[in-house]
Design an enzyme around this catalytic site. Structure first.
Site, PDB file in Angstrom:
ATOM      1  N   HIS A 308      49.261  36.143  31.513  1.00  0.00           N
ATOM      2  CA  HIS A 308      48.642  35.648  30.280  1.00  0.00           C
ATOM      3  C   HIS A 308      49.542  34.577  29.684  1.00  0.00           C
ATOM      4  O   HIS A 308      50.768  34.628  29.835  1.00  0.00           O
ATOM      5  CB  HIS A 308      48.460  36.795  29.269  1.00  0.00           C
ATOM      6  CG  HIS A 308      47.568  36.454  28.132  1.00  0.00           C
ATOM      7  ND1 HIS A 308      48.010  35.795  27.011  1.00  0.00           N
ATOM      8  CD2 HIS A 308      46.234  36.681  27.935  1.00  0.00           C
ATOM      9  CE1 HIS A 308      46.995  35.636  26.174  1.00  0.00           C
ATOM     10  NE2 HIS A 308      45.914  36.151  26.712  1.00  0.00           N
ATOM     11  N   ASP A 366      41.024  40.804  30.836  1.00  0.00           N
ATOM     12  CA  ASP A 366      39.909  40.346  31.656  1.00  0.00           C
ATOM     13  C   ASP A 366      39.804  41.087  32.979  1.00  0.00           C
ATOM     14  O   ASP A 366      38.756  41.055  33.628  1.00  0.00           O
ATOM     15  CB  ASP A 366      40.044  38.847  31.947  1.00  0.00           C
ATOM     16  CG  ASP A 366      40.026  38.021  30.675  1.00  0.00           C
ATOM     17  OD1 ASP A 366      39.085  38.184  29.890  1.00  0.00           O
ATOM     18  OD2 ASP A 366      40.956  37.215  30.466  1.00  0.00           O
TER      19      ASP A 366
END
Length: 432
Positions: A308, A366
């Site tokens: 991320h 996700d």
């Protein structure tokens, strides 16, 4: 202000300037760089705004190294376990958790603002049958500005509040209408007696020909996903909402800009890319071969759903959503879901691989959200729309915070110009 001061020196001329440090309630200090241009005639250069604080905000805090996410100071783990999306939306917008009466009034207001104008509903008929739902949602949200002239004074606090309730209530209806248009099915009107997520699922999946009963675990899973995606500090779409809003444009246009920014595959489309990756891997036996290609710079493969921009530790949202995956798939009789089993095994193998450990590549939100959406029957083309529904709460909170700030200025980044220096125009017949 922290009281700290930093000195910046031009090593050629010896000229100096002082930079004051500003401290937040938590997190690193920020240097006020205004003097750099005034004293040195230079701009700062920070592509992607990797080290730039674009604003002051009281809404969300992220500590990427420690894996911490706070909404208005409340850990995401506590909100996910004890709260609801409607309560979290109230918290983001108003700054405090509501009293029972405040929550009841807010929930009632959202329930009774879910319908959209019939003329606006007919706008969908102007879209091609295979239009992407994000294109429809962005366009229709922007079109809402044509219907509410009497309550769009950005400087009126009551008008801002009306907008906040209205957009939060209507985005699921607009999103469901885009889905129905894509399927060629009749639009399903909202019901005031149903809660936010149950109402949304009904508008998505009910048809006039038969009764539809909302599965409570599915509604609970959707509510959790909305909470986890509700805000994430100054990400690309939120920054877009703030930048558009800083011009004084109407709030519907600002939110529409956020929807469009979210549409980018590098921002809102990651969960769809995870499912595509899992299908590309195919079976557990192929995982190691796939990971070897990921580690090979010429292998042409990326490990989607890991790592991320902010988190250099476990994404706290990923841990929460992983547990919900088990619950949803068990409830829906999909405990042998091959994609989920493949995801679990991929996670297990990758987290033991020194290549990914050394690069601090951990699963993010996700990685599992797409599996849940698929289990709920939501197609991949709608994944980013679901993200937009959730993030609307954060966008609204940031827009309201910015508009109410007396120090607000129109956003105007500068640039490092590398084009031609000044040159004279040459008549066309003399060129060549």
């Amino acid at each position: 202000m922290s009281g700290k001061k930093y000195e910046l020196v031009d090593l050629e001329s010896g000229k100096k300037t002082t930079l004051d440090a500003r401290s937040g309630s938590v997190g690193p200090d920020c240097l006020n760089i205004g003097n750099v241009t005034k004293d040195f005639g230079a701009f700062t250069f920070d592509p992607g705004f990797m080290a730039t604080a674009s604003c002051e905000s009281k809404i969300t805090y992220i500590d990427g190294d420690a894996g911490i996410l706070l909404y208005r100071g409340y850990p995401i783990e506590q909100l996910a376990a004890k709260s609801s999306f409607i309560e979290v939306a109230y918290l983001l917008i108003y700054g405090e958790l509501p009293t029972p009466k405040q929550l009841e009034q807010f929930d009632h207001s959202i329930r009774f603002h879910t319908m959209i104008n019939e003329t606006l509903l007919r706008v969908f008929n102007g879209f091609h049958y295979d239009a992407h739902p994000m294109a429809m949602v962005s366009a229709v949200v922007s079109s809402m500005a044509a219907f509410y002239h009497d309550s769009m004074d950005n400087h009126n606090p009551r008008h801002r509040e009306i907008f906040a309730h209205r957009i939060l209530a209507k985005v699921p209806t607009i999103s469901a209408a885009s889905y129905k248009h894509m399927l060629g099915q009749p639009f399903i009107y909202p019901r005031n007696d149903m809660d936010y997520c149950a109402n949304m699922l009904r508008m998505f999946f009910a048809v006039p020909a038969e009764d539809y009963e909302v599965d409570p675990v599915s509604a609970q899973a959707l509510d959790l996903l909305l909470i986890l995606h509700a805000d994430h500090e100054q990400n690309a779409s939120t920054s877009t909402v703030r930048l558009a809003g800083s011009t004084g444009t109407n709030p519907y246009a600002a939110i529409s800009a956020g929807v469009s920014a979210l549409w980018g595959p590098a921002h809102g489309g990651a969960n769809e890319a995870v499912l595509a990756m899992l299908e590309d891997i195919g079976t557990v036996d192929n995982i190691q071969k796939f990971l070897d290609r990921v580690k090979d710079k010429d292998g042409g493969k990326r490990l989607m759903g890991f790592g991320h921009r902010v988190y250099k530790n476990f994404d706290p949202r990923a841990k929460i959503i992983r547990e919900m995956c088990h619950k949803v798939l068990g409830r829906l009789g999909q405990t042998d879901n091959p994609l989920f089993e493949l995801a679990l095994r991929l996670e297990e193998i990758a987290l033991k691989d020194e290549y990914f450990i050394s690069r601090k590549l951990y699963p993010n939100v996700d990685f599992y959200s797409g599996v849940i959406y698929s289990a709920l029957g939501i197609p991949r083309s709608m994944f980013t729309v679901m993200f937009a529904i959730a993030r609307t709460a954060g966008w609204v909170a940031h827009w309201m915070e910015m508009i109410a700030d007396p120090a607000m200025k129109i956003g105007r980044p500068r640039q490092l110009y590398t084009g031609p220096v000044q040159r004279d125009y040459i008549d066309v017949e003399k060129r060549g």
